[in-house]
Every structure is written in C-alpha cells, then in structure tokens.
Design an enzyme around this catalytic site. Sequence first.
Site, short mmCIF file in Angstrom:
data_model
loop_
_atom_site.label_atom_id
_atom_site.label_comp_id
_atom_site.label_asym_id
_atom_site.label_seq_id
_atom_site.Cartn_x
_atom_site.Cartn_y
_atom_site.Cartn_z
N CYS A 8 0.79 -1.23 0.00
CA CYS A 8 0.00 0.00 0.00
C CYS A 8 0.82 1.29 0.00
O CYS A 8 1.96 1.32 0.47
CB CYS A 8 -0.99 0.03 1.15
N THR A 9 0.21 2.33 -0.55
CA THR A 9 0.74 3.70 -0.54
C THR A 9 -0.44 4.62 -0.34
O THR A 9 -1.51 4.40 -0.92
CB THR A 9 1.44 4.03 -1.86
#
Length: 468
Positions: A8-9
């Site tokens: 994730c970002t």
Amino acid sequence: MTNKLSACTSILIGKNASIDGTIMIGRNEDAKAAWPKHMVVHQHGALGKRFISKDSKFELELPTNSARYTATPEWTDKEGLFEEDGINEYDVAMSATESAYANPLVLGYDPLVPDGLNEEAMITVVLPFVKTAREGVQRLGDLIAKYGTGETNGVLFADNDEAWYFESGSGHYWVAQRIPDDSYAVVANQLAIQEIDFNDLDNFMFHPGIQDFVAANHLNPAKEGFNFRQIFGTADRSDAIYSEPRVWVGHQMFSPNAAKDEHPEDTDLPFIMKPEKKLSVFDAQQYLANHFEGTPYDPLGKGPDAHKYRPISLAKTQESHVLQMNRQPGANIHWLAMGVAAQSTYVPFFNGITDVPAPYKRGKLPAQLNSAYWIFKHASVLVDSHLHDFLPLLEDVQKERKSAAIKMIQETDAVVAKLAADKRPAYLTQQSNNFAVDTMNAYKKLVLELITKMTDYSPLNFNTDENL
C-alpha cells in the site's frame, strides 16, 4: 494475513491544499497480482450484533443501527473481510490500512496481539458506527488499546471538515495527527508521524498512557521532544529501497522546490508538506498511479536503475481509491479504480448511492469476464504484452473517461442541489451506475481493439514476398 503485509501507498490532502476545497484521502491496496475485489453498499442497520473475525478470531459486540457505507471487500471471506475503504451515510470516510513496521525494542515491551483487531476488520467495526473523523480515530484507538492489534498500521480518516492519519505503533499504543488544511501527506509502509504535541488536542490524539509507557521503558532516543516515528518505527536498508522512494516522488510531484535537496533513500523525509500548487483529485490519482515515470527509476525504462526501487503503482495493486469529501451532502465521492491504478480508470461513486452495478459486485477466482475487476485487469494484461504500441490506446480511454467523469459530476451536482432529500439516493445511484457501466464498456471495447491488433503479432506470422 501475510499477503497483506509490506503493501500500500497513501495520500491525504487538506481542504485548503486542494483546488476545489475538497478533502481527499486515498490509497492503493496492494497484495497479489490476481486477487479480486468487488464493491458493496451496506444498508443502514445491515450489520449484526456481533463481529467474529475469520482472520484473527477477534470478537466484538457491535453497537446497534449501523450506518449505510460503501466498501470494497475481498473476493472470498475465508481469511477475513478486508473491506478496506468506504464512506458512510454521515459523510465519514475511512481507508484501512497502510502496513508499517515497529522496531524490536518497542515490541519487546508491548508485543503485537495476534488475536487482536487487525486490518481485515477495521473498516467493518469502525466506519458504520462513527459520525465524524475524530470519532473514527477515537473508536479505533479505544478498541486497539483494549483488545490490542496484531499488526503495525496506518489508517486514514476524513469528513467534511478535516483529515486525520492514525498509526498503531505496537500491540496497544497509537497516535493520530490532523492533516493541516493547507498541507498534504504521502505515506509508504513506514510509521510516518513525527513530533507529537501532547498539549495540542486540536491536532493530535493518542493513547492516554503512551508518554508513561515510553518513559518507563526508556524508549525515546532523543534528549527532548516525542518523535513517534523515531521511537516506534524503523529506518533500515529495506525502508530505503522499499518505502522512502515513494514518499520522495510524492514530494517531487507536489513540492519540487522545497524537496529539491531530498534523495529517494533519505531516512527522515517530512510527514507534512505544503503543495506548491493546489491539488486536484486527478493529482491524487496521478500520485497513486505513479511508477517513477520521468526518473531513472521507472521500471518501464531500460536504465541500470529501472528496478532499483519499489514503485507506487504495480501489478500487485488490487484496487486504488480516492475518497473525496466536503462536497454536497450524500454527494461525496468514492473514486474506485479496479486493479493497477496506472492502467485502470477511477470511477466516481457518490456516497449517497444504494447499490452498484452487478459487475462491480462480482469478482472471484478463476477469472470471470462478467466482473468489473477482471475486465479492467484483462485490458491491463493485454497492454503489458506490447506496451510501446498499446499504452497510447489505453491512455486515450483514460483521458476520455476523466473528462467524462468531471462532466457527469458537474451535471449531477446541479440536479442534486435542487432535489428533495428523499429523491437524491435514487438519482445519485442512477448517475454513478450509468457512468460505471459506460467506463466498463469502454474497457471492453479497448480489449477488442487490442485483441484485433495482437493477431498480427503472432510468431507464426510470415511476410510473403508479393513477387512470388
């Protein structure tokens, strides 16, 4: 769930940092390259009285009268729901989680709790029961303090007034920081929050015992101050390759002058930044679709550093979302891109909707071409096969859909402003669903065009001499 770790970002944007006064939180959900998602709308009061996790076996009595909310759960609930993101009927948005890591010293004094409240359950047990972003932070923090968590995570919250970033740093201890209205933050698999001002309750929330815990166990390496990232987080070689470059590229995109001396492997990049121009929803989407294009680190490039760092947008993205708040009541927008953000299109779903089209509710293994997830993935895989030739065709579809989305939203806003409250849900549902189907059909058309062009790429092809 191991396939959720190291993924994730995220991005958070305050209302005065945006071009239109909206508040945005967004995230890529990264796990496996072929791990389908679907979208649902849970109706008001749809949840039962008790939640039991199929992941950690965590159990919790739930309040009554759960709110209506959107969500994007897994294709199977065998290992948990992982609803991940949504907006509820009270105009509260939540995205969970940004996986992070705590250091061994902290975990020695407050270990993770394997059967605690983990990512897969957070949306389900928090979002339907809160009416503001602050309430969301407090409910999640209280639950982790009481029951513990088996993971180190960051969680995004927003409503029509403010955005918050929440981080759990060990089994029970947590902090949260309000994103200043004129600022943004980008986060990539590290604990991000830095100095905590325990006297500023407007902008910081925290476990009530966190100062005593840190002091009693001699965890603070600084002579003064309370830097949460330094006390609870990590800063090792894997961070330099895996996490920090994604923060760096966000700063280069939005604050190039202020960040001109930053390096992709800097270990102390700032959490809060001011953009040098106001940001649109397409800027947020562009960040989540970034793969270091325009730099030596783009994996689509051919230089020696092309695969040096982990990009933001990659094959393992299951879905990407931007939750856009501070719009008309019920007309906040859950932008959803199925699959790889760089090769998909963000579809705007208003949070006042009551349902989504059937293909967006489908998605399982093996692949099924009546599923929105797999339709977008199908186009993505075909483009990858001949990227140089096919990427322009994909980009043409993406550009057309972006313009069409803004046109649809503008037209919808004008109508909704004049509609009675009881008429809005049906109209918002119709508008969202029509656009979602049109976008899916645009990708189906693209797939047929790509297949047609690919027929001439066969290794069995032969150029016949016309003189024969």
